[in-house]
Enzyme design. Structure first.
Site, PDB file in Angstrom:
ATOM      1  N   ASP A 204       0.694  -1.282   0.051  1.00 26.89           N
ATOM      2  CA  ASP A 204      -0.216   0.011   0.049  1.00 26.89           C
ATOM      3  C   ASP A 204       0.986   1.176  -0.196  1.00 26.89           C
ATOM      4  OD1 ASP A 204       1.168   0.209   2.424  1.00 26.89           O
ATOM      5  OD2 ASP A 204      -0.849   0.151   3.623  1.00 26.89           O
ATOM      6  N   ASP A 206       1.425   4.856   2.315  1.00 30.63           N
ATOM      7  CA  ASP A 206       1.161   5.548   3.528  1.00 30.63           C
ATOM      8  C   ASP A 206       1.487   7.178   3.476  1.00 30.63           C
ATOM      9  OD1 ASP A 206       0.368   2.907   4.883  1.00 30.63           O
ATOM     10  OD2 ASP A 206       2.470   2.390   4.059  1.00 30.63           O
ATOM     11  N   ASP A 332      -3.210   4.673   2.819  1.00 32.97           N
ATOM     12  CA  ASP A 332      -3.496   4.759   4.154  1.00 32.97           C
ATOM     13  C   ASP A 332      -3.169   6.561   4.602  1.00 32.97           C
ATOM     14  OD1 ASP A 332      -4.516   2.411   4.845  1.00 32.97           O
ATOM     15  OD2 ASP A 332      -2.531   1.605   5.656  1.00 32.97           O
TER      16      ASP A 332
HETATM   17  P1  8DG Z   1       4.201  -2.502   2.884  1.00 38.02           P
HETATM   18  O1  8DG Z   1       2.941  -1.485   3.131  1.00 38.02           O
HETATM   19  O2  8DG Z   1       5.179  -1.973   1.969  1.00 38.02           O
HETATM   20  O3  8DG Z   1       4.021  -3.836   2.711  1.00 38.02           O
HETATM   21  O4  8DG Z   1       4.908  -2.420   4.418  1.00 38.02           O
HETATM   22  P2  8DG Z   1       4.921  -1.196   5.522  1.00 38.02           P
HETATM   23  O5  8DG Z   1       4.608  -0.078   4.770  1.00 38.02           O
HETATM   24  O6  8DG Z   1       6.037  -1.172   6.342  1.00 38.02           O
HETATM   25  O7  8DG Z   1       3.525  -1.937   6.177  1.00 38.02           O
HETATM   26  P3  8DG Z   1       2.042  -1.116   6.673  1.00 38.02           P
HETATM   27  O8  8DG Z   1       1.368  -2.320   7.027  1.00 38.02           O
HETATM   28  O9  8DG Z   1       1.695  -0.121   5.529  1.00 38.02           O
HETATM   29  O10 8DG Z   1       2.399  -0.317   8.005  1.00 38.02           O
HETATM   30  C1  8DG Z   1       3.140   0.673   8.029  1.00 38.02           C
HETATM   31  C2  8DG Z   1       3.559   1.380   9.302  1.00 38.02           C
HETATM   32  O11 8DG Z   1       2.474   1.538   9.896  1.00 38.02           O
HETATM   33  C3  8DG Z   1       4.039  -0.170  10.154  1.00 38.02           C
HETATM   34  O12 8DG Z   1       5.180   0.441  10.872  1.00 38.02           O
HETATM   35  C4  8DG Z   1       3.055  -0.353  11.163  1.00 38.02           C
HETATM   36  C5  8DG Z   1       2.149   0.958  11.104  1.00 38.02           C
HETATM   37  N1  8DG Z   1       0.786   0.802  11.709  1.00 38.02           N
HETATM   38  C6  8DG Z   1       0.039   0.151  10.841  1.00 38.02           C
HETATM   39  N2  8DG Z   1      -1.356   0.290  11.719  1.00 38.02           N
HETATM   40  C7  8DG Z   1      -0.952   1.055  12.786  1.00 38.02           C
HETATM   41  C8  8DG Z   1      -1.685   1.583  13.973  1.00 38.02           C
HETATM   42  O13 8DG Z   1      -2.922   1.295  13.982  1.00 38.02           O
HETATM   43  N3  8DG Z   1      -1.066   2.388  14.840  1.00 38.02           N
HETATM   44  C9  8DG Z   1       0.435   2.744  14.655  1.00 38.02           C
HETATM   45  N4  8DG Z   1       0.992   3.234  15.444  1.00 38.02           N
HETATM   46  N5  8DG Z   1       1.034   2.153  13.723  1.00 38.02           N
HETATM   47  C10 8DG Z   1       0.395   1.353  12.665  1.00 38.02           C
HETATM   48  O14 8DG Z   1      -0.161  -0.332   9.789  1.00 38.02           O
HETATM   49 MN    MN Z   2       2.650   0.313   3.699  1.00 38.80          MN
HETATM   50 MN    MN Z   3      -0.349   0.544   5.528  1.00 39.87          MN
END
Ligand code: 8DG
Ligand code: MN
Ligand code: MN
Length: 408
Positions: A204, A206, A332
């Site tokens: 995704d 972010d 996100d």
């Molecule tokens: P990807 O998308 O490339 O697969 O990897 P990523 O970007 O590292 O994973 P992600 O699932 O998009 O998550 C990004 C960061 O956000 C990761 O450090 C985890 C964090 N995160 C969530 N949900 C929540 C939440 O509800 N609270 C907090 N504090 N962090 C969160 O994904």
């Molecule tokens: Mn991500």
């Molecule tokens: Mn995410």
């Protein structure tokens, strides 16, 4: 005769947040094996086992050279009996029998396919599997009602299981930033998550949004979402409002790791023009497929079935007539007040294991409590302020680790 001194030994601190872990993983074969077992444990609601495998994989990711013999692992932290067994199997036989049998198991395959649907977690997938549902066709044929997220997830299944490229992330960044600035001039947006750590692909995109004047960010998310919706960019969105101030958590003791920012989970519609032409994106995607690690880490629900479906998509796209001229991308969005920005930035940059280790370090080694909102020092009974990530590391007594070295 092999001399002990010739064996290359590594010295590794025990917490991932004390180490520099780049994307240049020298032990991908080993860490892929351990990561698969971690994933399987997580999908089976065995969080403890999942974390143990993740920690073991992270230690190997931080090593400067490939491991070639078990003796090199002597003294390394985070390697339990089970992980050591798996590593030994891979070193001696080229593959782990446990990993291979897990990959072949009907349950694992079904969990992968079903949790590959956005909005479906391990609990839902498990319930469906117990009802005899193992794939998308069986799900479609069943009487199960899907919630709005799952319906969108199913509808955009192929796209959402296709890695997002950095070029696509940047294209979406420009669109979202324009929307943010138009509804609140002066607001700022930062790329977070895996792309901030330098990854070339992700599952995704972010973004973290703030405004330099405290309080001006209040109510921003619904406005941004309305704007993007009016422009036709959102295929799905669910916005949750900020609940930090009204939460009943004690000081520095958030009730869970979930934070309380205003946030939005969305599915973005990115057209070919916006992503700079299908050709370029496809070429990038092809080169991703050759990079074994990124492929494994980013994609959920890409078992054999998903691969078949990819071919279907490719075929469909090569037809000039009915060719889809856009793709769905998970996005996100998080909004933070400027006073919490550094904590939000650190908390949302990841990796997930790096974050977990930071919190473990804070609690176990410093009697502090770290969240994406604040850092609380239990010994001094007060919150420690910070306006940069560097300050937070310094409060924690840690050497600063830049995002590109948080790929634990
Ligand atoms: P990807 O998308 O490339 O697969 O990897 P990523 O970007 O590292 O994973 P992600 O699932 O998009 O998550 C990004 C960061 O956000 C990761 O450090 C985890 C964090 N995160 C969530 N949900 C929540 C939440 O509800 N609270 C907090 N504090 N962090 C969160 O994904
Ligand atoms: Mn991500
Ligand atoms: Mn995410």
């Amino acid at each position: 005769q092999t001399c002990e001194a010739e064996v290359l030994l590594f010295s590794v601190p025990s917490y991932a947040c004390q180490r520099r872990t780049t994307l240049q993983n020298q032990n991908a074969v080993l860490t892929d094996a351990l990561s698969l077992l971690a994933e399987n444990a997580e999908l089976s609601d065995e969080e403890g086992r999942g974390v143990a495998f993740r920690r073991a994989a992270a230690v190997l990711k931080s090593l400067p050279e490939p491991v070639t013999s078990m003796t090199q692992l002597r003294g390394l932290p985070g390697l339990g009996d089970h992980s050591l067994r798996v590593i030994k199997d891979v070193l001696e036989n080229g593959a782990s029998s446990e990993v291979e049998s897990t990959k072949r198991s009907e349950r694992y395959k079904a969990l992968k396919v079903l949790t590959g649907i956005f909005g479906v977690g391990s609990k839902t997938a498990d319930r469906w599997i117990r009802d005899g549902i193992h794939d998308l066709r069986q799900l479609g044929d069943s009487a199960h009602t899907l919630n709005r997220a799952q319906q969108a997830g199913l509808e955009h299944y192929d796209d959402l299981n296709q890695p997002v490229t950095k070029a696509e992330a940047d294209a979406i960044g420009e669109i979202v930033e324009a929307a943010v600035v138009s509804v609140l001039p002066g607001a700022r947006m930062t790329l977070i998550g895996g792309f901030r750590r330098g990854k070339q692909t992700g599952h995704d995109v972010d973004f973290l949004i703030t405004h330099p004047e405290e309080g001006r960010e209040v109510g921003l998310m619904p406005k941004v979402v309305s704007r993007l919706e009016a422009q036709g960019f959102l295929l799905y969105q669910k916005t949750t409002r900020n609940s930090y101030l009204e939460s009943k958590d004690g000081p520095g003791r958030p009730s869970s790791n979930m934070d309380r920012f205003e946030r939005c989970f969305s599915i973005f519609k990115l057209t070919e023009e916006e992503r700079g032409g299908m050709k370029r994106a496809d070429t990038e995607r092809e080169s991703d497929a050759h990079s074994h690690t990124s492929h494994q880490i980013h994609t959920r629900g890409r078992g054999l079935e998903a691969a078949d479906e990819d071919e279907g998509v490719a075929e469909e796209r090569s037809k000039p007539a009915g060719r889809k001229r856009w793709r769905a991308v998970r996005v996100d969005l998080v909004v933070s007040p400027i006073s919490q920005f550094a904590f939000a930035l650190l908390g949302w940059t990841g990796s997930k294991l790096f974050e977990r280790e930071l919190r473990r370090w804070a609690g176990h080694e410093k009697s502090m409590s770290l969240s994406s909102h604040a850092l609380y020092d239990s010994k001094q009974s007060r919150y420690l302020r910070a306006t940069s990530e560097e300050e937070i590391f310094s409060h924690l007594g840690l050497e600063f680790i830049p995002p590109s070295e948080r790929n634990a």
